[in-house]
Design an enzyme around this catalytic site. Sequence first.
Site, PDB file in Angstrom:
ATOM      1  N   GLU A  81      52.351  43.741  43.536  1.00 30.98           N
ATOM      2  CA  GLU A  81      52.361  43.648  42.067  1.00 30.98           C
ATOM      3  C   GLU A  81      50.945  43.499  41.503  1.00 30.98           C
ATOM      4  O   GLU A  81      50.618  44.094  40.462  1.00 30.98           O
ATOM      5  CB  GLU A  81      53.229  42.443  41.646  1.00 30.98           C
ATOM      6  CG  GLU A  81      53.407  42.277  40.165  1.00 30.98           C
ATOM      7  CD  GLU A  81      54.069  43.483  39.506  1.00 30.98           C
ATOM      8  OE1 GLU A  81      55.274  43.665  39.677  1.00 30.98           O
ATOM      9  OE2 GLU A  81      53.356  44.246  38.809  1.00 30.98           O
ATOM     10  N   ILE A 119      50.161  41.751  34.513  1.00 27.66           N
ATOM     11  CA  ILE A 119      51.324  42.428  33.899  1.00 27.66           C
ATOM     12  C   ILE A 119      52.298  42.828  35.010  1.00 27.66           C
ATOM     13  O   ILE A 119      51.899  43.525  35.946  1.00 27.66           O
ATOM     14  CB  ILE A 119      50.911  43.705  33.129  1.00 27.66           C
ATOM     15  CG1 ILE A 119      49.832  43.391  32.088  1.00 27.66           C
ATOM     16  CG2 ILE A 119      52.115  44.366  32.477  1.00 27.66           C
ATOM     17  CD1 ILE A 119      49.304  44.631  31.361  1.00 27.66           C
ATOM     18  N   GLY A 141      34.645  37.402  36.884  1.00 23.88           N
ATOM     19  CA  GLY A 141      35.520  37.740  38.022  1.00 23.88           C
ATOM     20  C   GLY A 141      36.434  38.919  37.761  1.00 23.88           C
ATOM     21  O   GLY A 141      37.459  39.065  38.424  1.00 23.88           O
ATOM     22  N   LYS A 169      44.974  53.145  40.447  1.00 28.75           N
ATOM     23  CA  LYS A 169      46.156  52.468  39.887  1.00 28.75           C
ATOM     24  C   LYS A 169      47.147  53.495  39.340  1.00 28.75           C
ATOM     25  O   LYS A 169      48.360  53.345  39.495  1.00 28.75           O
ATOM     26  CB  LYS A 169      45.718  51.494  38.796  1.00 28.75           C
ATOM     27  CG  LYS A 169      44.949  50.294  39.368  1.00 28.75           C
ATOM     28  CD  LYS A 169      44.251  49.534  38.262  1.00 28.75           C
ATOM     29  CE  LYS A 169      43.583  48.277  38.782  1.00 28.75           C
ATOM     30  NZ  LYS A 169      42.643  47.691  37.827  1.00 28.75           N
TER      31      LYS A 169
HETATM   32  P1  NDP Z   1      35.908  39.165  46.079  1.00 26.52           P
HETATM   33  O1  NDP Z   1      34.831  40.070  46.551  1.00 26.52           O
HETATM   34  O2  NDP Z   1      35.606  38.141  45.053  1.00 26.52           O
HETATM   35  O3  NDP Z   1      36.551  38.395  47.344  1.00 26.52           O
HETATM   36  C1  NDP Z   1      36.806  39.011  48.557  1.00 26.52           C
HETATM   37  C2  NDP Z   1      37.125  37.947  49.592  1.00 26.52           C
HETATM   38  O4  NDP Z   1      37.373  38.605  50.833  1.00 26.52           O
HETATM   39  C3  NDP Z   1      36.003  36.960  49.855  1.00 26.52           C
HETATM   40  O5  NDP Z   1      36.508  35.653  49.905  1.00 26.52           O
HETATM   41  C4  NDP Z   1      35.474  37.360  51.236  1.00 26.52           C
HETATM   42  O6  NDP Z   1      34.972  36.277  52.001  1.00 26.52           O
HETATM   43  C5  NDP Z   1      36.722  37.882  51.870  1.00 26.52           C
HETATM   44  N1  NDP Z   1      36.450  38.784  52.984  1.00 26.52           N
HETATM   45  C6  NDP Z   1      35.758  39.939  52.988  1.00 26.52           C
HETATM   46  N2  NDP Z   1      35.733  40.458  54.240  1.00 26.52           N
HETATM   47  C7  NDP Z   1      36.434  39.623  55.019  1.00 26.52           C
HETATM   48  C8  NDP Z   1      36.756  39.610  56.396  1.00 26.52           C
HETATM   49  N3  NDP Z   1      36.363  40.576  57.206  1.00 26.52           N
HETATM   50  N4  NDP Z   1      37.488  38.585  56.862  1.00 26.52           N
HETATM   51  C9  NDP Z   1      37.910  37.598  56.056  1.00 26.52           C
HETATM   52  N5  NDP Z   1      37.636  37.561  54.720  1.00 26.52           N
HETATM   53  C10 NDP Z   1      36.897  38.553  54.223  1.00 26.52           C
HETATM   54  O7  NDP Z   1      37.079  40.109  45.585  1.00 26.52           O
HETATM   55  P2  NDP Z   1      38.214  39.808  44.498  1.00 26.52           P
HETATM   56  O8  NDP Z   1      38.825  38.493  44.790  1.00 26.52           O
HETATM   57  O9  NDP Z   1      37.702  40.071  43.135  1.00 26.52           O
HETATM   58  O10 NDP Z   1      39.238  40.981  44.816  1.00 26.52           O
HETATM   59  C11 NDP Z   1      40.047  40.954  45.976  1.00 26.52           C
HETATM   60  C12 NDP Z   1      41.017  42.137  45.898  1.00 26.52           C
HETATM   61  O11 NDP Z   1      41.845  41.992  44.736  1.00 26.52           O
HETATM   62  C13 NDP Z   1      40.332  43.490  45.748  1.00 26.52           C
HETATM   63  O12 NDP Z   1      41.084  44.462  46.438  1.00 26.52           O
HETATM   64  C14 NDP Z   1      40.424  43.762  44.237  1.00 26.52           C
HETATM   65  O13 NDP Z   1      40.436  45.148  43.933  1.00 26.52           O
HETATM   66  C15 NDP Z   1      41.762  43.161  43.926  1.00 26.52           C
HETATM   67  N6  NDP Z   1      41.951  42.737  42.548  1.00 26.52           N
HETATM   68  C16 NDP Z   1      40.988  42.032  41.888  1.00 26.52           C
HETATM   69  C17 NDP Z   1      41.201  41.576  40.619  1.00 26.52           C
HETATM   70  C18 NDP Z   1      40.173  40.812  39.879  1.00 26.52           C
HETATM   71  O14 NDP Z   1      40.390  40.545  38.684  1.00 26.52           O
HETATM   72  N7  NDP Z   1      39.045  40.437  40.494  1.00 26.52           N
HETATM   73  C19 NDP Z   1      42.466  41.828  39.921  1.00 26.52           C
HETATM   74  C20 NDP Z   1      43.434  42.565  40.703  1.00 26.52           C
HETATM   75  C21 NDP Z   1      43.173  43.018  41.955  1.00 26.52           C
HETATM   76  P3  NDP Z   1      33.656  35.445  51.538  1.00 26.52           P
HETATM   77  O15 NDP Z   1      34.104  34.729  50.284  1.00 26.52           O
HETATM   78  O16 NDP Z   1      33.370  34.529  52.651  1.00 26.52           O
HETATM   79  O17 NDP Z   1      32.608  36.474  51.267  1.00 26.52           O
HETATM   80  N1  HSE Z   2      38.229  45.396  38.720  1.00 25.03           N
HETATM   81  C1  HSE Z   2      39.580  45.512  38.282  1.00 25.03           C
HETATM   82  C2  HSE Z   2      39.599  45.666  36.775  1.00 25.03           C
HETATM   83  C3  HSE Z   2      40.349  44.293  38.689  1.00 25.03           C
HETATM   84  O1  HSE Z   2      38.569  45.403  36.132  1.00 25.03           O
HETATM   85  O2  HSE Z   2      40.617  46.058  36.223  1.00 25.03           O
HETATM   86  C4  HSE Z   2      41.823  44.396  38.386  1.00 25.03           C
HETATM   87  O3  HSE Z   2      42.431  45.325  39.232  1.00 25.03           O
END
Ligand code: NDP
Ligand code: HSE
Length: 432
Positions: free
Chosen positions: A129, A136, A187, A205
């Site tokens: 989701e 949403i 973020g 998407k």
């Molecule tokens: P971030 O880059 O903030 O976080 C990624 C996390 O993954 C970090 O904690 C990192 O660890 C960890 N990581 C990376 N490689 C490894 C590994 N090999 N083993 C274990 N942990 C690992 O990304 P986001 O949280 O922003 O996004 C995560 C996912 O969610 C993405 O696919 C994004 O497209 C999706 N998404 C994001 C949204 C947003 O608003 N940001 C909304 C909806 C979807 P460390 O912290 O130690 O570097």
């Molecule tokens: N980087 C994405 C955005 C996060 O700005 O919409 C949500 O998928």
Amino acid sequence: MDKTFVGLVGMGNVGAGVARLLLDHGDRTARHAGRILWIRHVVVRDVLKPRPVELPSGVLTDDLDRLLNDSSVSVVAHLVGGIEPARTIMLRLLESGKDVVTANKALLAEHGPELFDRARELGRSIAFEASVAGGIPIIANISQCLNANRVESLRGILNGTSNYIITRMSEEGTPFSDALAAAQRLGFAEADPAMDLDGTDAAQKLAILGHLAFGSAVHWNQIPRRGIDDVSALDLSFAAQFGYRVKLVAYGQLEGRSLQVRVAPMLVRAGTPLAEVRENYNAISVVGDFVGPVFFHGQGAGPAPTASAVVADMIDTAVGRTRITFQTLRLWSEIESPVVIESAGRLAAKFYLRFNVVEHPTVLADVAGVLNRHGISIATVYQQDLEEDPEAELPLVLMTHRTTLAAVESAAEEITRFEFVRSAVERLQILD
Ligand code: NDP
Ligand code: HSE
């Protein structure tokens, strides 16, 4: 009360939101799930990095095997971005008997068939989701609540970062780079923000939604796309002057078996619901043959709204609802795609054209001649007063009646060859 032991892989923007929701509102999730979702392991790359959420001791680790080998953990939130190692991590989670909840649309859009097939073979599930439109609940709505309909069209603002940047630029005149930096701080942006800015994230998407809505096996790479990275403040301002707002719109329109898909910045009439979507919000308008138009609106990016979607999927997975929907969902299955993708050039719409010209007696006649030769009729012309300086470059704006993208592309190419034209021709579709 029963406990379901859960794990997280990734504790960046989204992971931190998920951990906060599970830890601070455990009573609420327990009430809704009829069990406590208990965090056993959170796997990250770097355990020394400061984290905004304090985890119980012994939970944070950089050793994925600790989670994989813990057979008490049944549900894992996969919150790592990009393709690799995200793909390998997801496969290893499934193979070690975990049901997976993911927010990673890039991975699903690229490797959905392989991952879904593998999950089915293993009797596991993938819930996603959060992968489209953040908070949403659009995946559940399209795949469950609206599934008695033939979906005829989808129009969405699916990238929160782009929408945030355009809002700041249009409303406050914030420079692009400052607005992007703010989106990153909040973020919203991907680790590589180019994915947000060049239309890739919205296309990924749209590929996922299009698959659910139209049964179309469209790879995101087949979707003609343009992002907001080269949209100028000047065009945002002209759009407003003519009563429009510029929005990065992703749409799919089904006619018969023919599907038109596109992601591009478009002019949307001010005052209509899509035009008024601001900041990091997303919106999706869906038209079904029985339900008619339905509109969804909410925060499309950011730790808290995304955590709302991830944790709802974790609850559904823990109580067994996801397994039922995943098994019935034919997403990325072997069934043949019932639609064919229409070529982008055949897209019929009105367009906004803007280019800079220097003073010349035949500007309007020459430009109108080219448009006429391509069968394009002009609805509106706006030309800033010509200055005394004959070398001053001034914008000329034209709005067309309905024509095709192919005609506009060919005319634009010809117009740039006039010696009085001093810029590329900006062309933006007008959404009607
Ligand atoms: P971030 O880059 O903030 O976080 C990624 C996390 O993954 C970090 O904690 C990192 O660890 C960890 N990581 C990376 N490689 C490894 C590994 N090999 N083993 C274990 N942990 C690992 O990304 P986001 O949280 O922003 O996004 C995560 C996912 O969610 C993405 O696919 C994004 O497209 C999706 N998404 C994001 C949204 C947003 O608003 N940001 C909304 C909806 C979807 P460390 O912290 O130690 O570097
Ligand atoms: N980087 C994405 C955005 C996060 O700005 O919409 C949500 O998928």
